[in-house]
Enzyme design. Structure first.
Site, short mmCIF file in Angstrom:
data_model
loop_
_atom_site.label_atom_id
_atom_site.label_comp_id
_atom_site.label_asym_id
_atom_site.label_seq_id
_atom_site.Cartn_x
_atom_site.Cartn_y
_atom_site.Cartn_z
N ARG A 111 0.77 -1.11 -0.02
CA ARG A 111 0.05 0.06 0.01
C ARG A 111 0.69 1.10 -0.07
O ARG A 111 0.59 2.16 -0.55
CB ARG A 111 -0.90 0.14 1.28
CG ARG A 111 -2.04 -1.15 1.10
CD ARG A 111 -2.92 -0.95 2.48
NE ARG A 111 -3.83 0.06 2.38
CZ ARG A 111 -5.02 0.23 1.68
NH1 ARG A 111 -5.32 -1.11 1.15
NH2 ARG A 111 -5.70 1.16 1.77
N TYR A 218 0.41 -14.04 -0.45
CA TYR A 218 0.92 -13.37 -1.68
C TYR A 218 2.38 -12.61 -1.75
O TYR A 218 2.78 -11.97 -0.52
CB TYR A 218 -0.01 -12.79 -2.63
CG TYR A 218 -0.65 -11.61 -1.95
CD1 TYR A 218 0.03 -10.31 -2.17
CD2 TYR A 218 -1.98 -11.56 -1.30
CE1 TYR A 218 -0.62 -9.27 -1.69
CE2 TYR A 218 -2.47 -10.50 -0.92
CZ TYR A 218 -1.91 -9.27 -1.03
OH TYR A 218 -2.33 -8.07 -0.60
N ASP A 296 -14.05 5.43 0.88
CA ASP A 296 -14.55 4.86 2.03
C ASP A 296 -15.65 5.68 2.72
O ASP A 296 -16.44 5.21 3.33
CB ASP A 296 -13.31 4.28 2.96
CG ASP A 296 -12.77 3.08 2.52
OD1 ASP A 296 -13.44 2.44 1.49
OD2 ASP A 296 -11.81 2.68 3.19
#
Length: 418
Positions: A111, A218, A296
């Site tokens: 991120r 991952y 959001d």
């Protein structure tokens, strides 16, 4: 008190992925834009992030995709496996047929790496970024919006975009709803690959799903880091225990998992936990014709479709497109074009994001079933081939403002309310 004169300026409240993506999209469209972030520095907490083609096509348009792939990784498959037995249930091919269909790759990245790319690109495009600016009031007027900060600074803008997250204080101006706790909690983090006790295939994103729990693994940063996410339903939350979802409960729940998952959970970071919340969709995102919610703040969703950041980036592109259609560049006396742009943006986006929110909840339920329901789920997945993309076309094929292509061509569609 300082008033910043802004003739043709948008102010974005919140400097996360949605806020910086919006600043970049508007700046690319030739608009003046300023981002006010309450934290002392622009930054992003968390670890890995998955970006499907509906987001990576936009990053390509903004000139960021190649750099993101270099900083992250383009996996070859999405894999679902049984958390109790380790048995593979289904895999989705993310290579040739997928790329031909969606015209962009599936990418996983840290991120922070995505945020840094957006921040750098927004500055280069001309956006002004101001950290340590806590906005405490927004006052829409007939020809502008007044924005007041906690430190006494005041700004004046043509329109305001509130991208201040799940707990948005500006959503409260439009709705009395509150965040909804799912009763699930997540532990997540990226660690150097050599610290991972168990790894799945480094070319894959693997989700081990089971009754009331799942575990995702991952690789990141070209395989040098490994991202792991453990999520489980807390029985202690249901019982009203204020300390629900602690590391002891984490390990107790995953003690029922297969050896691979059980061992991998032991290496997951437990310094911070993330209780999982969303909200019900709302239809009204615009206040006074000059402020809109985004990301959001408008549509927080559970993580099961890995679409939170993707939908925020779609918002950014859709808002810039609406502004381009309805709002001429340069000074405008009337407020009608601003109202038209924000109304068109919300009208386009609200049905799409509501569908994603609701499907994320459903997909989470499907992951976490037990008994006969799990048997039926596994049977359906077993009959879905690796290049059967019918279930993802509506999600990955969407590009804001673009009409559907021919059925024989690539599936890149403009989603409508359904």
């Amino acid at each position: 008190m300082a008033v910043t004169p802004t003739t043709d300026e948008f102010i974005v409240i919140g400097g996360g992925i949605g806020g910086l993506g919006t600043a970049l999209a508007l700046a690319h469209a030739g608009r003046q834009v300023r981002v006010l972030e309450r934290a002392p520095v622009f930054g992003e907490v968390g670890a890995g992030i998955q970006l499907a083609p509906n987001a990576t096509r936009l990053l390509r348009q903004w000139g960021l995709l190649d750099r993101l792939v270099d900083a992250g990784l383009a996996p070859r498959h999405l894999v679902l496996a049984d958390a109790r037995t380790g048995r593979e249930l289904n895999r989705l091919d993310l290579t040739g047929p997928f790329l031909d269909r969606y015209l962009a790759p599936y990418v996983v990245a840290h991120r922070r790496d995505l945020l840094d790319l957006l921040l750098d690109a927004a500055v280069r495009a001309g956006a002004r970024l101001e950290p340590d600016r806590e906005v405490h009031c927004v006052e829409p007027g007939p020809d502008a919006v007044e924005i007041g900060c906690a430190d006494g600074r005041r700004y004046r803008a043509r329109a305001v975009i509130a991208a201040d997250g799940l707990h948005s204080r500006f959503r409260a101006l439009l709705s009395t709803d509150e965040p909804i706790c799912s009763g699930y909690v997540a532990y997540r983090g990226a660690i150097p690959i050599e610290q991972a006790s168990r790894t799945a295939d480094l070319d894959d994103v693997v989700a081990f799903v089971g009754p009331g729990m799942h575990f995702v693994q991952y690789a990141l940063r070209g395989g040098s880091y490994y991202n792991q996410v453990a999520v489980f339903r807390s029985e202690r939350y249901r019982q009203g225990d204020p300390d629900w979802g602690d590391p002891a409960e984490l390990h107790a729940v995953f003690s029922r998992a297969c050896p691979h998952v059980r061992d991998a959970v032991r290496s997951i970071r437990t310094e911070q936990r993330w209780p999982m919340y969303d909200r019900e969709p709302i239809d009204t995102w615009v206040l006074g014709g000059r402020m809109t919610l985004l990301g959001d703040a408008a549509h927080p969703m559970l993580q099961y479709l890995a679409q939170g950041a993707c939908q925020a980036l779609e918002d950014a592109a859709a808002l810039a497109a609406a502004v381009d259609r309805h709002l001429p560049a340069g000074p405008v006396d009337a407020d009608a074009p601003v109202q038209a742009a924000l109304a068109a943006f919300a009208h386009d986006r609200a049905p799409r994001t509501a569908r994603v929110q609701r499907n994320a909840r459903t997909w989470g339920d499907i992951w976490h079933v037990d008994g006969l329901a799990a048997t039926l789920r596994d049977d359906v997945l077993a009959h879905r081939g690796p290049t059967d993309y019918r279930a993802t076309d509506w999600l990955f094929g969407h590009t804001p403002g673009q009409r559907a292509s021919s059925p024989a061509g690539p599936v890149v569609e403009r989603d409508e309310a359904r």
